[in-house]
Every structure is written in C-alpha cells, then in structure tokens.
Design a protein around this motif. Sequence first.
Motif, short mmCIF file in Angstrom:
data_model
loop_
_atom_site.label_atom_id
_atom_site.label_comp_id
_atom_site.label_asym_id
_atom_site.label_seq_id
_atom_site.Cartn_x
_atom_site.Cartn_y
_atom_site.Cartn_z
N GLY A 167 0.80 -1.24 -0.14
CA GLY A 167 0.09 -0.04 -0.05
C GLY A 167 0.74 1.27 0.15
N SER A 168 1.89 1.33 0.75
CA SER A 168 2.68 2.45 0.77
C SER A 168 3.44 2.90 -0.46
CB SER A 168 3.72 2.49 2.06
OG SER A 168 4.47 1.21 2.02
N SER A 221 2.58 1.87 -3.52
CA SER A 221 1.54 2.11 -4.31
C SER A 221 1.22 3.58 -4.03
CB SER A 221 0.44 1.19 -4.20
OG SER A 221 0.54 -0.04 -4.49
N ARG A 222 1.13 4.12 -2.93
CA ARG A 222 0.80 5.58 -2.71
C ARG A 222 1.87 6.62 -3.18
NH1 ARG A 222 -2.77 9.36 -2.64
NH2 ARG A 222 -2.28 10.68 -1.05
N ASP A 237 1.28 6.55 -6.82
CA ASP A 237 0.09 7.47 -7.21
C ASP A 237 0.31 8.94 -7.29
OD1 ASP A 237 -1.21 5.08 -7.65
OD2 ASP A 237 -2.34 5.15 -5.69
N ASN A 246 -8.43 -0.57 -5.75
CA ASN A 246 -8.57 0.30 -4.51
C ASN A 246 -9.58 -0.38 -3.64
OD1 ASN A 246 -6.52 1.97 -5.28
ND2 ASN A 246 -8.00 3.39 -5.89
N ASP A 291 -2.71 4.50 7.64
CA ASP A 291 -3.04 5.85 7.05
C ASP A 291 -1.83 6.71 7.79
OD1 ASP A 291 -5.10 5.02 6.13
OD2 ASP A 291 -6.81 6.04 7.60
N THR A 316 1.03 6.00 4.76
CA THR A 316 0.67 6.64 3.74
C THR A 316 0.64 8.29 3.65
OG1 THR A 316 -1.58 6.66 4.10
CG2 THR A 316 -0.57 4.77 2.68
N ARG A 317 0.26 8.71 5.05
CA ARG A 317 0.32 10.29 5.31
C ARG A 317 1.63 10.54 5.24
NH1 ARG A 317 -2.86 14.18 3.98
NH2 ARG A 317 -4.59 12.90 4.94
N THR A 326 2.99 10.99 1.91
CA THR A 326 2.54 12.28 1.25
C THR A 326 3.44 13.38 1.71
OG1 THR A 326 0.30 11.21 1.09
CG2 THR A 326 0.48 13.70 0.92
N SER A 359 6.71 13.36 -0.09
CA SER A 359 6.82 13.37 -1.42
C SER A 359 7.21 14.61 -2.29
CB SER A 359 5.40 12.79 -2.04
OG SER A 359 4.25 13.91 -1.76
#
Length: 412
Positions: free
Chosen positions: A18-19, A21-22, A25, A120, A145, A148-149, A152, A155
Amino acid sequence: MYKQVLSNKNFLYYLVGGSVSRLGDILTGLAFLFVAYDLTGSKLHTTGVVIAETLPYLFFGLLGGVIADWVNKKRLMIFIDIIRVPLILSTVVLFHFDFLNYTYLLLISFAVQTLGCFFNPSFRAMLPIIITSSEQRNIANSLYDSLTRGITVLSPIITVLLIQTVGEIHFFTLDAFTYVISVIAISMITVKTKQMNTDDKKDLKNAFRSLIEFAQWVKKQHTVRSLFLLTFVMVFLNTWLWEVGLLLSLLDMSDEGKSLFSILQGGYGAVVIITNLLIPLIWKKLSLKTYLIGSIIWGIGLVFLGFAMNIPMYFVGAAVVGIGIPITGLTRVYIIQNYIPEDMHGKGFSLNAVLLYLADTISLIIFGVLSTFVSLNLLFVVNGFAIVVIVGVIFIIRYRVYKPEKKHRMTH
C-alpha cells in the motif's frame, strides 16, 4: 498494542504494497500534470488531465466494488498491477522517441485510474481478512494511514530530487517500479479471500442487481446510511476550501503564499500522523459518534481559518483541521469494515470513493464560482459553521432523542 499488529507478516506485506503504491500514485499524478503542461502549455489542457483522472471513479467506481466482491481479491490486485506496468512505461518510451502526445496522455491517465477503480476497493477490503479483530483493525488502519500520510509529506522532497536528476518523465518509471514491488508484496500475503459461488452468473445485469441489493441494504442501516450522507456533505463543504481557497487566502496574505502553502501542508500532514497514532489509544472501537466528534473539530478548524488574520493563525487552523480529518477518515474505514458484511466490503469502499469524487467535483465547481463574488473568509466561516451546526443537530437527534443501533455482527 502496535507490536501485536506489526507481528502479523501478512499485514506487513499489506503495508509495503500500500505504501509504495501510494508513493507511485502521487508521483504519477504530478507527472501527468507536468508533462501535459509541457506538451501543450495550456492550463485548460492540464485541467483536462485532472478530469480524466476523476471521471473513471464516477463511471466505474461502483462496478469496481461489485467485481471486488465477486472475485479473488489477491489475484485481481496482482493482475491489475501487472497490467499497469506496461501502460505507465509506454509513456516513457513514446516520450523518448518524441511520439508522446496529449491525446495519448489522456487515454493512459483514464486507463490507469479505471484500473484503480477495481484495485482500490479490493485492497481496502483485504484488510478485514488479514486482521479479523475489530480492535486490531482500528490499530491497523491507524498504522496504514499514518504511513501513507508520511509518504505524502515526504513526496515533495522526492519530487524535487527527481526533477533535478532524472526529469519529470521518469516519475512514470518509478511508478512502474512501485507496481512491481506491490505485486511482490501482495503475492506474499497468504490469507485466502472469499469470492462468489462459481455457479452464480457474473454479468453486467447481475452486477447492477447486486448494486441495487446493496443500496436497499444500506437504506435499512441507519449508521451506514448516515455515514455515507455525512461523508458527502463534509467533503462537499471542505474540498474547494482546502485545495484552492486556502492557497488563495495565503496568496492574499503574503507574497510567499505558495511556499507558505507547502509548509502548511507539511505541518498539517505531521498533525494528521500524530492524530492517527493517538486514535487507537483514545478509542478502542470507533462509531458514528466518533465520526461526529471528528466532524465538529474539522468544522471548528475551518471557522478558525476564516477568522485568521495572520500566518500563525493559519497554522493553528490547519492543525485543528488536521485533528478532525483523520478522526473522521479512520472512523469511516472502521465502520465500513465492521458494520458492512464481508461479502459487501468491495461495494462499501467503492461507494465511499464515488461519493468522495462526486463531492469533490461539485465542490470545486460551486465554490469556485461563488469565490468570484464572495469573500474567501466568509466561505470558510459559513462552511465551517455549517458543518458544526449540521453535525450538532445530528448528534443531538441520534444520541439524545434516539438510542444508537447496534452494529452489524460479522461472522468470520
């Protein structure tokens, strides 16, 4: 508390998949914008790429949830990630041979996001299969979360490094690499996922029938129905303010508005991460009441931003919003995982995504128009106050007048 969840190898593979992929994305989303603008030099055409990324969720979002409930989720996700690798890399190849054009960029953007409509809900619906305890799901959602945050928040640094070294086009190359890592991580997950009986017909007619049955089920479930309605209202009142209005307010406040906006987003992300990690320590189980509490905090933050007269006040307002949003976000995921039957999880998460994108689109249009003749401060105050009032009324009606319903008891 966290140690027990992290000792689950399947969950660790889930986190890795998941991470990365985030991260992919985020980079791909930026790459489509940058490359589209480089190819056309047009703000309108650049906006077209954004529209191409959102339309698939409105067209195929609900269908993706049905498919996710019908088939083996693990196989579906691996299949989709494998397909996405050559699709993304094709843009790099065409770019280097000077054959890449705007039309092809639109098609690839639309295709990749369409595949995401099916990936998803499957990915989100996989977690309840990996983590069967509702209390541990709360912790798992918090960890996922938060990670993944964190990606973000980091990034922008990765983005700058890539632009200064290999160039924007290789955002796509890195994204393709993240899909490969995702395939490896998902393939390592050993739990078995349920799928529809092979005797049942899986055609478009039955897909729509399945959606109708799900809609009828949701209609009878007060908690789930209220959650989806509140999600739409909250996102509608917030999206334009947070994504556009806040930037415009900072530009009016300072010549360094863009830099301040980036710094503020980073600070906001840090608050969200801390809040995510604290939520399982405060609430063992989440409910609609928790969602309402988070919504009120969220609304108060918007009101504070509306009254902000200097830069520190903007950071305080953003921090308050950063506390409210993760409470509502984690609660929404928790309720879908625990109040909706397992064989409907795909449809639950896909409906959630469709509502989010629909609310985003309407919010951007309506408040974008209103902002031309209504002050930004007034929009922040009115929308924030509206959230507090709406949620307050629901809170009083549900928890003072009527007794809350019991959640759906899931069988494993």
